[in-house]
Structures are given as structure tokens and as C-alpha cells.
Enzyme design. Structure first.
Site, PDB file in Angstrom:
ATOM      1  N   HIS A   1       0.639  -1.175   0.171  1.00 51.74           N
ATOM      2  CA  HIS A   1      -0.082  -0.087   0.046  1.00 51.74           C
ATOM      3  C   HIS A   1       0.994   1.186  -0.085  1.00 51.74           C
ATOM      4  O   HIS A   1       1.971   1.123   0.177  1.00 51.74           O
ATOM      5  CB  HIS A   1      -0.781  -0.134   1.247  1.00 51.74           C
ATOM      6  CG  HIS A   1      -1.861  -1.171   1.426  1.00 51.74           C
ATOM      7  ND1 HIS A   1      -2.993  -1.393   0.573  1.00 51.74           N
ATOM      8  CD2 HIS A   1      -1.822  -2.137   2.173  1.00 51.74           C
ATOM      9  CE1 HIS A   1      -3.352  -2.471   0.755  1.00 51.74           C
ATOM     10  NE2 HIS A   1      -2.940  -3.080   1.609  1.00 51.74           N
TER      11      HIS A   1
ATOM     12  N   CYS B   1      -0.844   2.361  -4.276  1.00 50.25           N
ATOM     13  CA  CYS B   1      -1.456   3.460  -4.357  1.00 50.25           C
ATOM     14  C   CYS B   1      -0.546   4.847  -4.288  1.00 50.25           C
ATOM     15  O   CYS B   1       0.297   4.850  -3.721  1.00 50.25           O
ATOM     16  CB  CYS B   1      -2.569   3.587  -3.482  1.00 50.25           C
ATOM     17  SG  CYS B   1      -3.895   2.407  -3.633  1.00 50.25           S
TER      18      CYS B   1
END
Length: 394
Positions: free
Chosen positions: A163, A204
Site C-alpha cells: 500500500h 497507491c
């Protein structure tokens, strides 16, 4: 590039000496093949650092991506294991939620990619500081103690999967911040830790980590997303109740395997363009040196495919004992922040018409939290942005 006169003269003398010492013809051929490979990368070695920075079974795909890549680099592309450093939690293969203990599959082929993966740093050793220390070649006192021993003639490939946020990359209990990564990269450059370095980052907002990357550092970075958006998980397995891979990562791995063993026929630029076109949910980006590295063959960083290498289908651990129904796999994709709630809803769908009250409560909790977050964001937009921005939250 062709051998220089001095290199050819040295090679000729070396071959004569080897034969005079009783060396076999096959030994000479092996030596010459090795010399040719080293010449094609300027006499330097290829080093790889592979990181899955997440934890938990819901993040299954991150460790699956890294294990898959490890098998490709070491078993097909010929990069020695002692030049590949792996960092991941290692909490998936034998997780209580894994119906096939000791087996991890990635979306491309359904075979086990876990067996044979040498993990150097796991559990509490998966930290931003240890990652930076490995890149800087510092002496390690944990894990396998393997560190990046690269030099000014070497090529370094870094694959990070996890992430991310604006200016951060995630680790299980901490974050790697942009300023710390930049400082490490500049130090690596100043200390001659590489000739060229290529980063592939699946996270992300991953573009935010490299927007300011100087082309003078001899580094190029491919990212799964730009600085303002999510990356996407792909291929949901109804049996495992998990996404098996990440869209961008699966695209570049698939492209790499499709052109094998001719890895010298595609450049860094060409792979970027191919994968960018294949990745439709997010905007794949490239930063840094778009001159020299941009036109390097991908074999410079991913290894040299050759006809003598074993094929993945025969070399990966045989997981045929695991009966996998293709109907259990959904060619779905979802934005990374939505993976947890999406997974829970799919579990509910699989149970229908039965009802699991605990599962329902968990889904309700997450939905309620998501609604509150949206309300807070909407209130912020109302106060600081013009009315048209409200359309984002409709």
C-alpha cells in the site's frame, strides 16, 4: 556490445590456459557463455531487492507477486540467489485462512510460487529502516544478514509491492517516507552502489515517491499509479477469498514471461509502453532517467533468458494435488482501498442464502465507517472547494 580487442585477447589466452590445464570443451563453453553475459552488462552483476510490505491474508496478492517474481528471476533468468534479497512478512503460506498450507499462487498460472523462495527478512524485520539499510549495503544484524553488496559497475533492480499514500510506502507497522528514500538514493549514488538502477513499484499514489527523482542519479522508476490515485488488485479467488495479484504487476510479469527467453529484444521503454496500455484502471507512470536507462534492454535488470534455463511450468513446485476449479476465479479488479470490504461482500455472496451474523456485523461496521469518512470529506469540500467538486462524492 562486441568484445574489445583487449577483451578478446584475454579471452583467447584464458581459453588456451583452461584447455592446457585439462579443462573439457563443455567447461570452456560454459566459461565463454559466462564471459559473454558479463560483457553484455558491462562486466557488472545484477542485484535484485524484492519487498512485499504488507501483512495479513487480505493482502495475499502482495506476497504472491513477490514470490512469483523470485521464481522468475532465479529459475528462469539466471540471477544467482545470493544476489536476490527478499523481504516479506511470510504470514500467508501457513496462515489459518489458507486452505492449502504451504502454497501461494499468483494469478497467471495457478502454480505454487512459494516453495523455494528464500526469504531474507520476515515478520518484525520487515521495516523501512531495514529496507534502507539493505539498499545502502550496511551490515545487518537480523534475518539472513544479506545486504546489497553492489558496486559502480552493477545493475540494481528493486520491486516494491504494498500500500502507499502521498509521499509514503507502507510497511506492516510503519511507513517509508519520501524524504528518507530520497536521502538513501542520493547516498547510494554518491557511494557508487550501482551503475544503473530500475524500480518497479506497485502501490497507491506510488508516483508521488518519484515525481522529483533527478535524472542525474541514473535511476528510472516505473509505478503502477500516478501521484493522485489508487492502484488495483486483480483476479479474485472464491476458494481462497483473496485477490491473487495486482493488475499492473501481473501485466508486467506476464509481458516478461511472454517474451522469454528473448529478454534482450525489449527495452525498458518498450515494456513501460506495453504495460501502460494494458493497465486500464490506473495510470502507469515512469520517472527519472528517460535517456540511457529508458533504452536499456530489460535483460540488463531482469537477467538473461537462455534456452538452457528450466521452464517455469516444470520448475515451480508441483501443486497439482490442489484441485482448483476455474469457476472459482473471477477476473475482477478493485481499487486497493476497497479490497477489504469487497472481499467481505464476496464472502457473503458465497454463503448465500445462509447468513453469517459475525460477517454481517463486520461488513456493516466497515460500510458505516466508509459512510462517515465520505461525510467528513464532503464537509471539507463544502468549506474549501467550489460547488462542482461535490460531484466527486455523489
Amino acid at each position: 556490445p562486441p568484445l574489445t580487442y583487449h577483451a578478446m585477447r584475454f579471452s583467447f589466452v584464458a581459453v588456451i590456459c583452461l584447455l592446457a590445464a585439462g579443462g573439457s570443451t563443455s567447461a570452456v563453453e560454459s566459461w565463454l557463455r559466462s564471459a559473454e553475459e558479463e560483457t553484455s552488462t558491462g562486466g557488472g552483476k545484477i542485484w535484485a531487492v524484492l519487498v512485499a510490505g504488507s501483512s495479513g491474508f487480505t493482502n495475499y496478492r502482495h506476497q504472491a507477486d513477490v514470490c512469483h517474481l523470485y521464481q522468475v528471476l532465479t529459475k528462469k533468468h539466471g540471477i544467482p540467489r545470493d544476489q536476490v534479497i527478499v523481504m516479506m512478512m511470510n504470514d500467508i503460506a501457513y496462515n489459518v485462512r489458507n486452505p492449502y498450507p504451504g502454497i501461494i499462487v499468483n494469478a497467471l498460472h495457478g502454480q505454487d510460487v512459494y516453495e523455494g523462495t528464500m526469504i531474507d527478512y520476515m515478520q518484525g524485520d520487515v521495516t523501512p529502516q531495514n529496507f534502507l539499510d539493505v539498499l545502502l549495503g550496511r551490515k545487518m544484524g537480523v534475518g539472513s544478514m544479506k545486504t546489497l553488496r553492489s558496486g559502480p559497475n552493477d545493475y540494481v533492480f528493486v520491486n516494491f509491492v504494498d500500500h502507499g499514500g502521498t509521499g509514503t510506502l507502507g510497511f506492516p507497522n510503519d511507513d517509508l517516507h519520501l524524504e528518507d528514500l530520497n536521502a538513501a538514493l542520493h547516498t547510494m549514488h554518491e557511494q557508487g552502489k550501482y551503475k544503473q538502477m530500475l524500480w518497479y513499484v506497485e502501490a497507491c499514489y506510488s508516483g508521488s515517491m518519484f515525481e522529483s527523482l533527478s535524472p542525474d542519479l541514473n535511476i528510472t522508476a516505473h509505478t503502477a499509479a500516478n501521484a493522485h490515485e489508487s492502484s488495483y488488485a486483480c483476479v479474485f479467488d472464491m476458494d481462497l477469498h483473496a485477490y491473487l495479484g495486482d493488475c499492473w504487476s501481473l501485466n508486467w510479469l506476464n509481458n516478461t514471461e511472454q517474451i522469454y527467453p528473448h529478454l534482450d529484444l525489449e527495452t525498458v521503454e518498450q515494456q513501460y509502453q506495453i504495460v501502460k496500455d494494458l493497465t486500464t484502471k490506473s495510470h502507469a507512470m515512469i520517472y527519472g532517467d528517460l535517456d540511457l536507462i529508458y533504452h536499456e534492454k530489460i535483460s540488463t535488470f531482469l537477467g538473461h533468458g537462455n534456452e538452457g534455463a528450466v521452464q517455469v511450468s516444470s520448475e515451480y513446485h508441483d501443486s497439482s494435488k490442489v484441485v482448483r476449479d476455474s469457476s472459482l476465479v473471477r477476473e475482477a479488479s478493485v481499487a486497493t482501498p476497497d479490497v477489504l470490504l469487497d472481499t467481505l461482500r464476496r464472502q457473503r455472496e458465497a454463503l448465500y442464502p445462509a447468513v453469517d451474523e459475525e460477517l454481517e456485523a463486520e461488513i456493516h461496521c466497515h460500510e458505516e465507517t466508509e459512510q462517515k469518512v465520505q461525510e467528513v470529506l464532503r464537509e471539507i469540500v463544502l468549506r474549501v472547494a467550489p460547488e462542482p467538486m461535490l460531484a466527486v462524492f455523489q
